[in-house]
Motif scaffolding. Structure first.
Motif, mmCIF file in Angstrom:
data_model
loop_
_atom_site.group_PDB
_atom_site.id
_atom_site.type_symbol
_atom_site.label_atom_id
_atom_site.label_comp_id
_atom_site.label_asym_id
_atom_site.label_seq_id
_atom_site.Cartn_x
_atom_site.Cartn_y
_atom_site.Cartn_z
ATOM 1 N N TYR A 27 40.152 35.810 40.181
ATOM 2 C CA TYR A 27 40.541 37.216 40.285
ATOM 3 C C TYR A 27 39.344 38.136 40.088
ATOM 4 O O TYR A 27 38.288 37.730 39.595
ATOM 5 N N MET A 28 39.525 39.384 40.511
ATOM 6 C CA MET A 28 38.532 40.425 40.283
ATOM 7 C C MET A 28 39.069 41.358 39.209
ATOM 8 O O MET A 28 40.286 41.545 39.076
ATOM 9 N N LEU A 29 38.154 41.957 38.465
ATOM 10 C CA LEU A 29 38.516 42.829 37.360
ATOM 11 C C LEU A 29 37.827 44.169 37.539
ATOM 12 O O LEU A 29 36.601 44.233 37.660
ATOM 13 N N SER A 30 38.626 45.256 37.581
ATOM 14 C CA SER A 30 38.048 46.590 37.756
ATOM 15 C C SER A 30 37.472 47.093 36.441
ATOM 16 O O SER A 30 37.719 46.525 35.371
ATOM 17 N N GLU A 31 36.717 48.193 36.511
ATOM 18 C CA GLU A 31 36.144 48.780 35.299
ATOM 19 C C GLU A 31 37.240 49.265 34.349
ATOM 20 O O GLU A 31 37.032 49.337 33.138
ATOM 21 N N GLU A 32 38.406 49.585 34.923
ATOM 22 C CA GLU A 32 39.529 50.049 34.088
ATOM 23 C C GLU A 32 40.328 48.884 33.506
ATOM 24 O O GLU A 32 41.298 49.089 32.768
ATOM 25 N N GLY A 33 39.957 47.657 33.880
ATOM 26 C CA GLY A 33 40.654 46.492 33.349
ATOM 27 C C GLY A 33 41.789 45.980 34.209
ATOM 28 O O GLY A 33 42.505 45.067 33.803
ATOM 29 N N LYS A 34 41.967 46.540 35.408
ATOM 30 C CA LYS A 34 43.027 46.072 36.292
ATOM 31 C C LYS A 34 42.582 44.790 36.989
ATOM 32 O O LYS A 34 41.471 44.697 37.495
ATOM 33 N N VAL B 133 54.083 37.383 37.240
ATOM 34 C CA VAL B 133 54.205 37.724 38.660
ATOM 35 C C VAL B 133 53.346 38.942 38.984
ATOM 36 O O VAL B 133 52.628 38.975 39.998
ATOM 37 N N ALA B 134 53.403 39.958 38.120
ATOM 38 C CA ALA B 134 52.604 41.166 38.333
ATOM 39 C C ALA B 134 51.110 40.843 38.333
ATOM 40 O O ALA B 134 50.349 41.375 39.146
ATOM 41 N N LYS B 135 50.708 39.952 37.438
ATOM 42 C CA LYS B 135 49.297 39.570 37.347
ATOM 43 C C LYS B 135 48.852 38.884 38.629
ATOM 44 O O LYS B 135 47.792 39.183 39.182
ATOM 45 N N TYR B 136 49.664 37.968 39.148
ATOM 46 C CA TYR B 136 49.313 37.255 40.367
ATOM 47 C C TYR B 136 49.304 38.176 41.583
ATOM 48 O O TYR B 136 48.527 37.995 42.510
ATOM 49 N N MET B 137 50.195 39.185 41.577
ATOM 50 C CA MET B 137 50.309 40.066 42.734
ATOM 51 C C MET B 137 49.401 41.284 42.659
ATOM 52 O O MET B 137 49.253 42.025 43.633
ATOM 53 N N GLY B 138 48.794 41.518 41.508
ATOM 54 C CA GLY B 138 47.940 42.690 41.364
ATOM 55 C C GLY B 138 48.740 43.970 41.307
ATOM 56 O O GLY B 138 48.313 45.006 41.822
ATOM 57 N N GLY B 139 49.918 43.911 40.670
ATOM 58 C CA GLY B 139 50.782 45.082 40.561
ATOM 59 C C GLY B 139 51.147 45.364 39.123
ATOM 60 O O GLY B 139 50.686 44.693 38.194
ATOM 61 N N ALA B 140 51.993 46.369 38.934
ATOM 62 C CA ALA B 140 52.455 46.734 37.593
ATOM 63 C C ALA B 140 53.725 45.965 37.257
ATOM 64 O O ALA B 140 54.577 45.762 38.126
ATOM 65 N N ARG B 141 53.867 45.563 35.998
ATOM 66 C CA ARG B 141 55.042 44.798 35.589
ATOM 67 C C ARG B 141 56.322 45.592 35.834
ATOM 68 O O ARG B 141 57.337 45.037 36.252
ATOM 69 N N GLU B 142 56.271 46.901 35.575
ATOM 70 C CA GLU B 142 57.462 47.729 35.755
ATOM 71 C C GLU B 142 57.933 47.709 37.212
ATOM 72 O O GLU B 142 59.150 47.692 37.484
ATOM 73 N N VAL B 143 56.989 47.725 38.143
ATOM 74 C CA VAL B 143 57.336 47.710 39.565
ATOM 75 C C VAL B 143 57.943 46.356 39.946
ATOM 76 O O VAL B 143 58.922 46.281 40.685
#
Length: 222
Positions: free
Chosen positions: A62-69, A179-189
């Motif tokens: 995975y890639m990690l942004s400066e904001e930690g995403k 799932v959110a981590k694998y998809m690169g999305g927010a858990r709430e979504v």
């Protein structure tokens, strides 16, 4: 050592194109390494890890942004080979990836400097390296295409379909956070969309488990 050679022979298509000295150099500089679940084996700050062969387990790249995403690029399973963990072998690779063990994982790690040295002199090793990198970049582009151009419901449907295809059943044992981590999305979504799928009769949800109950409806979303 015979077991290591057997694995490398199966995973490295160039093996029979090596000289005896080159084979021995690789064998002398290949280590069997164990990483427990959740541990990091490569990051932007770490030195060139080496060429990795997954003996048992699962890795997430995975890639990690400066904001930690985090944006998951692809996952690696038993017998897969990763060369992006040895970006120093590929002079034109200019971005960094992180690699974590998703479960207890056993690897063979070929020393990057030795692999690079042999690749510089053996065209079959060089071609293998660039073909493998091209295949992985295809995975990266597919991940980017989904994130940039696909609706979230379709992305989630593709993810669920891929997961049940991998495990050969209809049950996915993951939390919404995973799932959110694998998809690169927010858990709430993810939670909101899974609840929508559940209301539509596509999945059944329970703690840590997603069960696909109507594959035909899921397929219509792909």
């Amino acid at each position: 050592m015979p077991e290591i050679e057997s694995i490398l022979r199966r995973r490295f298509s160039f093996w029979d194109r090596l000289s005896d000295r080159e084979r021995q150099r690789i064998l002398d500089h290949t280590a069997a390494v164990f990483f427990p679940k959740g541990s990091n084996l490569h990051s932007a700050e770490s030195k060139c890890a080496g060429v990795v062969v997954v003996k048992r387990g699962e890795l997430r790249v995975y890639m990690l942004s400066e904001e930690g995403k985090e944006i998951t690029l692809y996952r690696l399973y038993e017998n897969d080979v990763c060369i992006l963990s040895a970006s120093c072998v590929l002079q034109h690779v200019t971005f960094d990836v992180n690699i974590d063990a998703e479960c207890d994982t056993e690897l063979l790690v070929v020393n990057a400097a030795v692999f690079s040295e042999i690749a510089e002199k053996n065209v079959y090793v060089e071609c293998f390296s660039y073909k493998l990198a091209t295949d992985r970049f295809s995975d990266v582009m597919w991940a980017m295409q989904q994130i940039l151009f696909m609706s979230f419901d379709r992305r989630l449907a593709i993810f669920l379909a891929d997961e049940i295809a991998k495990n050969g059943g209809d049950t996915i044992r993951m939390t919404h956070e995973q799932v959110a981590k694998y998809m690169g999305g927010a858990r709430e979504v993810v939670t909101r969309m899974l609840n929508y799928f559940a209301n539509e009769g596509i999945v059944a949800l329970s703690r840590g488990t997603i069960r696909v109950v109507d594959k035909k409806k899921l397929k219509r979303l792909l």
